[in-house]
Write a protein that holds these residues in place. Sequence first.
Motif, PDB file in Angstrom:
ATOM      1  N   ARG A  56       6.203   0.075  -6.888  1.00 37.53           N
ATOM      2  CA  ARG A  56       7.598  -0.320  -7.043  1.00 37.53           C
ATOM      3  C   ARG A  56       7.686  -1.706  -7.666  1.00 37.53           C
ATOM      4  O   ARG A  56       6.874  -2.580  -7.389  1.00 37.53           O
ATOM      5  CB  ARG A  56       8.299  -0.312  -5.679  1.00 37.53           C
ATOM      6  N   TRP A  57       8.681  -1.893  -8.501  1.00 37.84           N
ATOM      7  CA  TRP A  57       8.899  -3.180  -9.143  1.00 37.84           C
ATOM      8  C   TRP A  57      10.262  -3.714  -8.737  1.00 37.84           C
ATOM      9  O   TRP A  57      11.228  -2.963  -8.757  1.00 37.84           O
ATOM     10  CB  TRP A  57       8.813  -3.034 -10.657  1.00 37.84           C
ATOM     11  N   ASP A  62       1.656  -4.453  -0.030  1.00 37.59           N
ATOM     12  CA  ASP A  62       0.237  -4.342  -0.360  1.00 37.59           C
ATOM     13  C   ASP A  62      -0.058  -3.096  -1.196  1.00 37.59           C
ATOM     14  O   ASP A  62      -0.843  -3.145  -2.147  1.00 37.59           O
ATOM     15  CB  ASP A  62      -0.594  -4.312   0.923  1.00 37.59           C
ATOM     16  N   GLN A  63       0.579  -1.974  -0.869  1.00 35.70           N
ATOM     17  CA  GLN A  63       0.323  -0.745  -1.601  1.00 35.70           C
ATOM     18  C   GLN A  63       0.788  -0.860  -3.050  1.00 35.70           C
ATOM     19  O   GLN A  63       0.128  -0.353  -3.969  1.00 35.70           O
ATOM     20  CB  GLN A  63       1.020   0.423  -0.918  1.00 35.70           C
ATOM     21  N   ASP A  64       1.919  -1.529  -3.270  1.00 30.97           N
ATOM     22  CA  ASP A  64       2.401  -1.739  -4.631  1.00 30.97           C
ATOM     23  C   ASP A  64       1.441  -2.625  -5.418  1.00 30.97           C
ATOM     24  O   ASP A  64       1.195  -2.389  -6.605  1.00 30.97           O
ATOM     25  CB  ASP A  64       3.794  -2.386  -4.608  1.00 30.97           C
ATOM     26  N   ARG A  65       0.901  -3.642  -4.764  1.00 26.16           N
ATOM     27  CA  ARG A  65      -0.058  -4.522  -5.451  1.00 26.16           C
ATOM     28  C   ARG A  65      -1.353  -3.781  -5.753  1.00 26.16           C
ATOM     29  O   ARG A  65      -1.971  -4.002  -6.794  1.00 26.16           O
ATOM     30  CB  ARG A  65      -0.320  -5.764  -4.603  1.00 26.16           C
ATOM     31  N   LEU A  69      -1.414  -3.696  -9.601  1.00 27.63           N
ATOM     32  CA  LEU A  69      -2.183  -4.843 -10.076  1.00 27.63           C
ATOM     33  C   LEU A  69      -3.686  -4.641  -9.966  1.00 27.63           C
ATOM     34  O   LEU A  69      -4.417  -4.808 -10.946  1.00 27.63           O
ATOM     35  CB  LEU A  69      -1.775  -6.107  -9.287  1.00 27.63           C
ATOM     36  N   VAL A  70      -4.161  -4.285  -8.768  1.00 26.62           N
ATOM     37  CA  VAL A  70      -5.605  -4.243  -8.527  1.00 26.62           C
ATOM     38  C   VAL A  70      -6.285  -3.170  -9.370  1.00 26.62           C
ATOM     39  O   VAL A  70      -7.228  -3.457 -10.124  1.00 26.62           O
ATOM     40  CB  VAL A  70      -5.895  -4.021  -7.028  1.00 26.62           C
ATOM     41  N   GLY A 184      -3.602   5.591   2.862  1.00 29.87           N
ATOM     42  CA  GLY A 184      -4.758   6.467   2.732  1.00 29.87           C
ATOM     43  C   GLY A 184      -4.546   7.549   1.699  1.00 29.87           C
ATOM     44  O   GLY A 184      -5.487   7.968   1.015  1.00 29.87           O
ATOM     45  N   LEU A 185      -3.292   7.993   1.536  1.00 25.41           N
ATOM     46  CA  LEU A 185      -2.984   9.055   0.583  1.00 25.41           C
ATOM     47  C   LEU A 185      -3.314   8.648  -0.843  1.00 25.41           C
ATOM     48  O   LEU A 185      -3.734   9.477  -1.656  1.00 25.41           O
ATOM     49  CB  LEU A 185      -1.499   9.425   0.689  1.00 25.41           C
ATOM     50  N   THR A 186      -3.165   7.361  -1.167  1.00 25.83           N
ATOM     51  CA  THR A 186      -3.431   6.905  -2.531  1.00 25.83           C
ATOM     52  C   THR A 186      -4.903   7.063  -2.915  1.00 25.83           C
ATOM     53  O   THR A 186      -5.221   7.134  -4.113  1.00 25.83           O
ATOM     54  CB  THR A 186      -3.040   5.428  -2.696  1.00 25.83           C
ATOM     55  N   ALA A 187      -5.788   7.135  -1.932  1.00 26.13           N
ATOM     56  CA  ALA A 187      -7.213   7.248  -2.234  1.00 26.13           C
ATOM     57  C   ALA A 187      -7.592   8.647  -2.707  1.00 26.13           C
ATOM     58  O   ALA A 187      -8.567   8.803  -3.450  1.00 26.13           O
ATOM     59  CB  ALA A 187      -8.040   6.888  -0.998  1.00 26.13           C
ATOM     60  N   LEU A 188      -6.858   9.657  -2.290  1.00 29.95           N
ATOM     61  CA  LEU A 188      -7.269  11.031  -2.570  1.00 29.95           C
ATOM     62  C   LEU A 188      -7.231  11.374  -4.062  1.00 29.95           C
ATOM     63  O   LEU A 188      -8.196  11.950  -4.587  1.00 29.95           O
ATOM     64  CB  LEU A 188      -6.408  12.001  -1.760  1.00 29.95           C
ATOM     65  N   PRO A 189      -6.155  11.039  -4.806  1.00 28.41           N
ATOM     66  CA  PRO A 189      -6.195  11.302  -6.253  1.00 28.41           C
ATOM     67  C   PRO A 189      -7.270  10.496  -6.972  1.00 28.41           C
ATOM     68  O   PRO A 189      -7.822  10.964  -7.977  1.00 28.41           O
ATOM     69  CB  PRO A 189      -4.789  10.897  -6.727  1.00 28.41           C
TER      70      PRO A 189
END
Length: 293
Positions: A56-57, A62-65, A69-70, A184-189
């Motif tokens: 989100r912008w 932390d999840q957005d960063r 970004l990371v 944790g969901l972001t890690a699966l893709p």
Amino acid sequence: MTEPFTLLEALTAAALVSALTWTIGRWSGRGGCWVWCSAVGLGFYLGLAILGVRPRWPIREDQDRFLGLVLPGILAAEAVCRSLKTPSRLGVAARLVAATAVAPVLLHGSSYVVDHAGPGSAEWPSAWRWLIFGALGLAMACNWSGLVWIQTRAGSAVRVPLALATAVLGAGLAVMLSGYASGGLTALPLAAAIVGASIAASFRADARDTAPGVGLIGLSGVLMMGAFFGRLRTAEAVVLFLAPLLAGIPEAHPLSRLSPRFRTVLGVVLTACAVAAATATTWRRFAADAAGL
């Protein structure tokens, strides 16, 4: 809660698009690490889009960063640095700088580093804060260098990426079970995209064409989100973080005499065993909490 069919669709799409992007890049004669980073990045962000997850912008959490970004930063850095074939010392320095930046970016604005309740209320005093950031960055840089060494020594384009994908998948499940489902969901893709590119690379690639930094920084970021913003325990986080290094055990004597393919399978299996142990421990704790024990 994400529907199982939607999750399966997202993971399948991430793997297929990653594999297809890699294949097209190789067939076009381009090749190189930047094709790998492009393949993983496209597969990952497509998988997230299917799940309805996007940074989100303006960036606030932390999840957005992590997503905004990371990961884009490490994808670009790995593509440029490894394509330019930077000298080893410069490569080590670049890894250290990139690794050290992950924790400050993810924890920016959090109660760990900001005095939300008045002067001196941050959970980490200033001196400890930079010591922790430095230690986390050094640990990631050392792990990164170790994975590069394993990849170079093994001469395999897929062993380290598959080990990292296994650890990323386990980390995602562990973080989801530790009270931070969306993190944790972001890690699966990401795991699916790495697997897709790895399978495609196994047919025509060498170790220089893949980038372990992408998987490692993704793994580290997910574990940090789970540990600092969820309830992931330090012991499980450390095991998951170090698990990909087990892929290097087959390079030790006398296992190094085995065939390259068998060593690759053995390295990934060893990583999977450590990941399974850490994830099972997290599952038992989750089940106990759910049962009210």
